[in-house]
Design a protein around this motif. Structure first.
Motif, mmCIF file in Angstrom:
data_model
loop_
_atom_site.group_PDB
_atom_site.id
_atom_site.type_symbol
_atom_site.label_atom_id
_atom_site.label_comp_id
_atom_site.label_asym_id
_atom_site.label_seq_id
_atom_site.Cartn_x
_atom_site.Cartn_y
_atom_site.Cartn_z
ATOM 1 N N TYR A 347 0.848 -1.190 0.000
ATOM 2 C CA TYR A 347 0.000 0.000 0.000
ATOM 3 C C TYR A 347 0.887 1.244 0.000
ATOM 4 C CZ TYR A 347 -3.777 -3.185 1.415
ATOM 5 O OH TYR A 347 -4.701 -4.207 1.473
ATOM 6 N N VAL A 348 0.555 2.184 -0.884
ATOM 7 C CA VAL A 348 1.292 3.440 -0.981
ATOM 8 C C VAL A 348 0.320 4.595 -0.757
ATOM 9 C CG1 VAL A 348 2.720 4.917 -2.424
ATOM 10 C CG2 VAL A 348 2.890 2.434 -2.654
ATOM 11 N N ILE A 349 0.690 5.494 0.128
ATOM 12 C CA ILE A 349 -0.139 6.661 0.436
ATOM 13 C C ILE A 349 0.562 7.884 -0.133
ATOM 14 C CG2 ILE A 349 -0.859 8.192 2.322
ATOM 15 C CD1 ILE A 349 -0.761 4.344 2.584
ATOM 16 N N LEU A 350 -0.161 8.688 -0.904
ATOM 17 C CA LEU A 350 0.416 9.857 -1.554
ATOM 18 C C LEU A 350 -0.380 11.121 -1.218
ATOM 19 C CD1 LEU A 350 1.166 8.375 -5.111
ATOM 20 C CD2 LEU A 350 2.754 8.644 -3.188
ATOM 21 N N ASP A 351 0.280 12.254 -1.401
ATOM 22 C CA ASP A 351 -0.316 13.581 -1.188
ATOM 23 C C ASP A 351 -0.343 14.273 -2.541
ATOM 24 O OD1 ASP A 351 -0.835 16.249 -0.679
ATOM 25 O OD2 ASP A 351 0.945 16.577 0.568
ATOM 26 N N LYS A 392 6.962 -8.185 -9.539
ATOM 27 C CA LYS A 392 6.075 -7.237 -10.203
ATOM 28 C C LYS A 392 4.625 -7.721 -10.261
ATOM 29 C CE LYS A 392 9.606 -4.697 -10.604
ATOM 30 N NZ LYS A 392 9.832 -3.645 -9.577
ATOM 31 N N SER A 393 4.355 -8.932 -9.781
ATOM 32 C CA SER A 393 2.965 -9.383 -9.664
ATOM 33 C C SER A 393 2.367 -9.001 -8.316
ATOM 34 C CB SER A 393 2.871 -10.894 -9.866
ATOM 35 O OG SER A 393 3.514 -11.589 -8.804
ATOM 36 N N THR A 394 3.158 -8.371 -7.450
ATOM 37 C CA THR A 394 2.663 -7.926 -6.150
ATOM 38 C C THR A 394 1.521 -6.927 -6.338
ATOM 39 O OG1 THR A 394 4.848 -8.174 -5.142
ATOM 40 C CG2 THR A 394 3.283 -6.721 -4.007
ATOM 41 N N PRO A 395 0.394 -7.123 -5.671
ATOM 42 C CA PRO A 395 -0.673 -6.116 -5.752
ATOM 43 C C PRO A 395 -0.209 -4.781 -5.171
ATOM 44 C CG PRO A 395 -1.507 -8.184 -4.861
ATOM 45 C CD PRO A 395 -0.014 -8.298 -4.873
ATOM 46 N N ILE A 396 -0.390 -3.722 -5.933
ATOM 47 C CA ILE A 396 -0.050 -2.372 -5.491
ATOM 48 C C ILE A 396 -1.348 -1.590 -5.329
ATOM 49 C CG2 ILE A 396 1.226 -0.257 -5.995
ATOM 50 C CD1 ILE A 396 3.042 -2.678 -5.684
ATOM 51 N N VAL A 397 -1.560 -1.022 -4.163
ATOM 52 C CA VAL A 397 -2.726 -0.182 -3.906
ATOM 53 C C VAL A 397 -2.235 1.217 -3.572
ATOM 54 C CG1 VAL A 397 -4.745 0.216 -2.461
ATOM 55 C CG2 VAL A 397 -4.118 -2.123 -3.099
ATOM 56 N N VAL A 398 -2.590 2.172 -4.407
ATOM 57 C CA VAL A 398 -2.196 3.564 -4.208
ATOM 58 C C VAL A 398 -3.401 4.333 -3.677
ATOM 59 C CG1 VAL A 398 -1.374 5.680 -5.306
ATOM 60 C CG2 VAL A 398 -0.498 3.458 -6.062
ATOM 61 N N ALA A 399 -3.245 4.938 -2.512
ATOM 62 C CA ALA A 399 -4.327 5.711 -1.890
ATOM 63 C C ALA A 399 -3.939 7.183 -1.877
ATOM 64 C CB ALA A 399 -4.583 5.219 -0.468
ATOM 65 N N MET A 400 -4.824 8.028 -2.382
ATOM 66 C CA MET A 400 -4.607 9.466 -2.359
ATOM 67 C C MET A 400 -5.967 10.160 -2.391
ATOM 68 S SD MET A 400 -2.872 9.785 -6.146
ATOM 69 C CE MET A 400 -3.808 9.415 -7.639
ATOM 70 N N HIS A 401 -5.977 11.457 -2.187
ATOM 71 C CA HIS A 401 -7.254 12.150 -2.020
ATOM 72 C C HIS A 401 -7.912 12.500 -3.353
ATOM 73 C CE1 HIS A 401 -10.400 14.487 -0.185
ATOM 74 N NE2 HIS A 401 -10.014 15.596 -0.807
ATOM 75 N N VAL A 402 -7.230 13.252 -4.167
ATOM 76 C CA VAL A 402 -7.809 13.737 -5.420
ATOM 77 C C VAL A 402 -7.819 12.614 -6.454
ATOM 78 C CG1 VAL A 402 -7.446 15.337 -7.341
ATOM 79 C CG2 VAL A 402 -7.183 16.129 -4.983
ATOM 80 N N ALA A 429 3.958 1.555 -14.094
ATOM 81 C CA ALA A 429 3.778 0.732 -15.295
ATOM 82 C C ALA A 429 4.383 -0.662 -15.187
ATOM 83 C CB ALA A 429 4.371 1.457 -16.506
ATOM 84 N N ALA A 430 5.382 -0.863 -14.345
ATOM 85 C CA ALA A 430 6.057 -2.161 -14.277
ATOM 86 C C ALA A 430 5.234 -3.225 -13.568
ATOM 87 C CB ALA A 430 7.410 -2.001 -13.581
ATOM 88 N N PHE A 431 4.161 -2.822 -12.879
ATOM 89 C CA PHE A 431 3.368 -3.772 -12.092
ATOM 90 C C PHE A 431 2.086 -4.121 -12.847
ATOM 91 C CE2 PHE A 431 6.148 -1.588 -9.240
ATOM 92 C CZ PHE A 431 6.587 -2.577 -8.366
ATOM 93 N N ASN A 432 1.658 -5.378 -12.706
ATOM 94 C CA ASN A 432 0.491 -5.816 -13.485
ATOM 95 C C ASN A 432 -0.810 -5.836 -12.703
ATOM 96 O OD1 ASN A 432 0.569 -8.213 -11.955
ATOM 97 N ND2 ASN A 432 1.944 -9.200 -13.425
ATOM 98 N N ASN A 433 -0.771 -5.423 -11.429
ATOM 99 C CA ASN A 433 -1.980 -5.408 -10.614
ATOM 100 C C ASN A 433 -1.961 -4.153 -9.747
ATOM 101 O OD1 ASN A 433 -4.174 -5.819 -8.955
ATOM 102 N ND2 ASN A 433 -3.504 -7.788 -8.152
ATOM 103 N N VAL A 434 -2.455 -3.053 -10.306
ATOM 104 C CA VAL A 434 -2.413 -1.764 -9.617
ATOM 105 C C VAL A 434 -3.831 -1.248 -9.424
ATOM 106 C CG1 VAL A 434 -1.601 0.622 -9.684
ATOM 107 C CG2 VAL A 434 -0.165 -1.221 -10.599
ATOM 108 N N LYS A 435 -4.170 -0.933 -8.199
ATOM 109 C CA LYS A 435 -5.448 -0.297 -7.880
ATOM 110 C C LYS A 435 -5.149 1.083 -7.297
ATOM 111 C CE LYS A 435 -7.863 -4.165 -8.605
ATOM 112 N NZ LYS A 435 -6.773 -5.142 -8.747
ATOM 113 N N VAL A 436 -5.832 2.093 -7.796
ATOM 114 C CA VAL A 436 -5.741 3.439 -7.245
ATOM 115 C C VAL A 436 -7.079 3.743 -6.589
ATOM 116 C CG1 VAL A 436 -5.471 5.891 -7.764
ATOM 117 C CG2 VAL A 436 -4.060 4.195 -8.960
ATOM 118 N N ILE A 437 -7.050 4.154 -5.326
ATOM 119 C CA ILE A 437 -8.297 4.426 -4.600
ATOM 120 C C ILE A 437 -8.256 5.861 -4.089
ATOM 121 C CG2 ILE A 437 -7.388 3.396 -2.461
ATOM 122 C CD1 ILE A 437 -10.355 2.459 -1.964
ATOM 123 N N THR A 438 -9.316 6.611 -4.417
ATOM 124 C CA THR A 438 -9.339 8.041 -4.160
ATOM 125 C C THR A 438 -10.688 8.466 -3.582
ATOM 126 O OG1 THR A 438 -10.018 8.411 -6.458
ATOM 127 C CG2 THR A 438 -7.665 8.571 -5.977
#
Length: 656
Positions: A347-351, A392-402, A429-438
């Motif tokens: 999980y990655v949290i961004l501003d 690179k098959s690791t699920p990546i979840v990016v959480a940010m506000h906008v 782009a290198a990952f094959n399972n990316v979810k962005v939640i906003t």
């Protein structure tokens, strides 16, 4: 610069949370303390006390008495008020046993003698695992990541710019500029950190003294979290208005406790992650309700909650300085960008806001404007962070506000919402399972760009329509401006497998759509705004559009708030499937729950809160006004949600 002035300047800068500053002395000397009952001279208190258990603390100074009481008054979110007695008086100071329950954090040190008391200095208490780690040249931060008395290897440590990993003994060294004023770890899989009022303590604040090497240790606790659930809370917007606190406690808190208990009963670890706008900057000062007050509303929750900063979580009295405006947030909730591993998910949290607040200043709220953008610094940090995720098959979840992308049209068309969305996509782009939640939009929609590895989930708000529809005298429901129930998203993870759904507050998890019998949806001022005067009643047709005219075409409208392109819809009349069309329309229930309720009290609906067109709508036509329809919606996980729609179906503010 004299040492008295140095103490005052250092204390002020630390209190303000300024990360990039330096003080030339390891210790700070306070002015001599004198009043009618107390005369203490030559006071010298270190800026930082690195302590282990059962240590004593030395305060240099002359004039102490054995009966004096030393108070540690909390000056930061992690500190706790405590008191200590003097154990030994020496020629040049006193020794006290550190209070056994003292927590890490900033403290004002106050001496009390009888009825008199006096501030004698300020310090930061820092708990350390091993104070004897040798210094290394150019390494300004060092420490140990440990669990059960032993160092933990290969833990990632960062200050928001540079990275390090712990060695086989759990030791790390970081060449930090201390620009941000903190250091943090990426909590490794199958571990947790302690929490303070739900806030995970994965970060440590630094004094920012560039010439001094600081120790920042982190304790981990084993937790089998490969099988876990995360609840994402967007746009809570607590401000002590619109009866929001009562709605929050009686609705959201009750609901999320039940959700957490549901997973905990299955031995799944449960976590929360906000998506920004926990508070409402416009009311920080007007209602004296800030981020600390928001946290106090969570005190009964028994699970960790990670946080994302939102555009309403900045100090509105700070103008044209994103960094200083976010100081209150950082001091309480930690870094505005970081990462954590829970089980096999990263999980990655961004501003993704640059707060401007033109004309803001002390005592005056500015424009509260901002840019929707990820800074180059964050993108560089993110690239380094992801370089440690070698699979690179690791699920990546990016959480940010906008949001990354805009609310789609009925054809699925969308645009970039964030200014540099392509730059973020490139880093991922290198990952094959990316979810962005906003969050931010207070509506639900899902975006899957063609040929992309990214799926964005923009999530409806906990506050729905900023707590309006459940406010006293309104609709007594909780609904967002796209017709979604106010709620939150739940993501289940078992290994790399993920299952997601949107959870309406007060509803079963299987409540995933609402149906309307458009034969009964006729919105008039007389029916839905009877108390409005003639001027406001005249506004109703323009506000409700097509619903101002009676519709007797036997049409049925479905609002499926979690809809994705790979979902299936079945509408059957007498066993025969009815064709349907995806449309972009306003939700009629929200129109009568907010817009018409405002008209009813002779007030215009606030444009930001008013009903919007949404494309998770589907229109079908039945052959009869009284036929019963069997409606089934199937998500991409194979879960089926069903309604037997008996028609005519009532249309009012309490419908489902």
């Amino acid at each position: 610069m004299n040492r008295k002035f140095l103490y005052i300047i250092c204390s002020a800068m630390i209190t303000l949370g300024m990360g990039n500053h330096s003080c030339s002395s390891k210790d700070a000397v306070s002015p001599d303390i004198t009043d009618n009952a107390i005369r203490i001279t030559h006071v010298n208190i270190p800026i930082i006390y690195n302590i282990s258990s059962n240590e004593e603390m030395t305060i240099k100074g002359v004039g102490f008495a054995q009966s004096d009481i030393i108070y540690f008054q909390a000056a930061s979110a992690t500190a706790r008020d405590l008191e200590a007695s003097i154990s030994t008086i020496e020629n040049d100071g006193v020794r006290i046993a550190f209070p056994s329950l003292i927590t890490a954090g900033k403290y004002n040190i106050i001496l009390q003698r009888g009825s008199a008391s006096q501030l004698i200095g300020q310090t930061t208490v820092n708990h350390v695992f091993n104070a004897n780690i040798p210094d290394k040249e150019n390494m300004t931060v060092k420490g140990t990541v440990f669990s059960a008395g032993k160092g933990v290897a290969n833990v990632i440590v960062s200050d928001g710019e540079v990275f390090a990993t712990t060695d086989q003994n759990g030791v790390y060294y970081l060449p930090s500029s201390k620009k941000h004023g903190y250091v943090f770890i990426t909590v490794p899989a199958n571990y947790e950190v302690k929490t303070e009022n739900t806030v995970p303590q994965f970060f440590k604040n630094l004094t920012g003294i560039s010439s001094q090497t600081e120790i920042a240790d982190f304790e981990l606790f084993p937790a089998n979290n490969e099988n876990h659930a995360v609840a994402f809370f967007a746009d809570i917007h607590l401000a002590n208005r619109n009866s929001d606190l009562a709605q929050f406690q009686n609705g959201f808190i009750k609901d999320v406790k039940e959700t957490a208990a549901y997973y905990q009963a299955q031995n799944k670890k449960f976590y929360g992650l906000t998506l920004g706008d926990q508070s409402w900057d416009q009311y920080w000062y007007a209602n004296n309700f800030k981020l600390t007050d928001y946290l106090n509303q969570l005190k009964d929750l028994d699970f960790p909650i990670y946080n994302v900063i939102g555009n309403h979580d900045y100090d509105p009295y700070v103008g044209n300085n994103d960094w200083l405006a976010a100081a209150s947030y950082r001091n309480l909730l930690g870094p505005t960008y970081y990462s954590i591993n829970i089980g096999k998910v990263h999980y990655v949290i961004l501003d993704n806001m640059m707060y401007k607040n033109a004309d803001g200043k002390a005592g005056f709220i500015g424009a509260r404007d901002y840019d929707n953008i990820l800074s180059d610094e964050q993108l560089n940090w993110l690239a380094k962070d992801l370089s440690y995720v070698t699979d690179k098959s690791t699920p990546i979840v990016v959480a940010m506000h906008v949001p990354m992308y805009t609310n789609p049209s009925a054809t699925g068309a969308f645009n970039n919402y964030m200014k540099n969305s392509p730059a973020l996509a490139n880093v991922l782009a290198a990952f094959n399972n990316v979810k962005v939640i906003t969050g931010h939009s207070h509506i639900n929609y899902r975006i899957t760009p063609a040929g992309s590895n990214i799926v964005e989930h923009n999530i409806g708000a906990v506050s729905a329509t900023w707590w309006w529809t459940g406010h006293t005298g309104y609709a007594n429901n909780h609904i967002g401006k796209d017709g979604s129930p106010g709620g939150y998203a739940v993501w289940e993870a078992n290994g790399i497998n993920q299952l997601t759904y949107y959870k309406g507050i007060g509803f079963d998890k299987n409540y995933q759509f609402r149906s309307y019998d458009l034969n009964t949806v006729h919105i008039t001022a007389d029916a839905h705004a009877p108390n409005a005067n003639a001027t406001y009643k005249a506004k109703v047709p323009a506000i409700v559009g097509e619903y101002a005219t009676a519709n007797k075409k036997n049409q049925v409208l479905l609002n499926i708030w979690g809809y994705q392109d790979n979902w299936k819809i079945s509408i059957k009349e007498n066993g025969i499937s009815l064709p349907y069309t995806r449309v972009s329309k306003k939700d009629p229930l929200h129109l009568i729950s907010y817009n018409l309720k405002r008209i009813n009290v002779n007030a215009d609906p606030t444009s930001s809160f008013a009903t919007i067109n949404t494309a998770h709508m589907f229109l079908a036509t039945a052959s009869s006004p009284t036929s019963t329809l069997e409606i089934t919606v199937e998500d991409h996980f194979g879960n089926k949600y069903h309604e037997t729609m008996v028609r005519p179906k009532i249309f009012n503010t309490s419908m489902k």
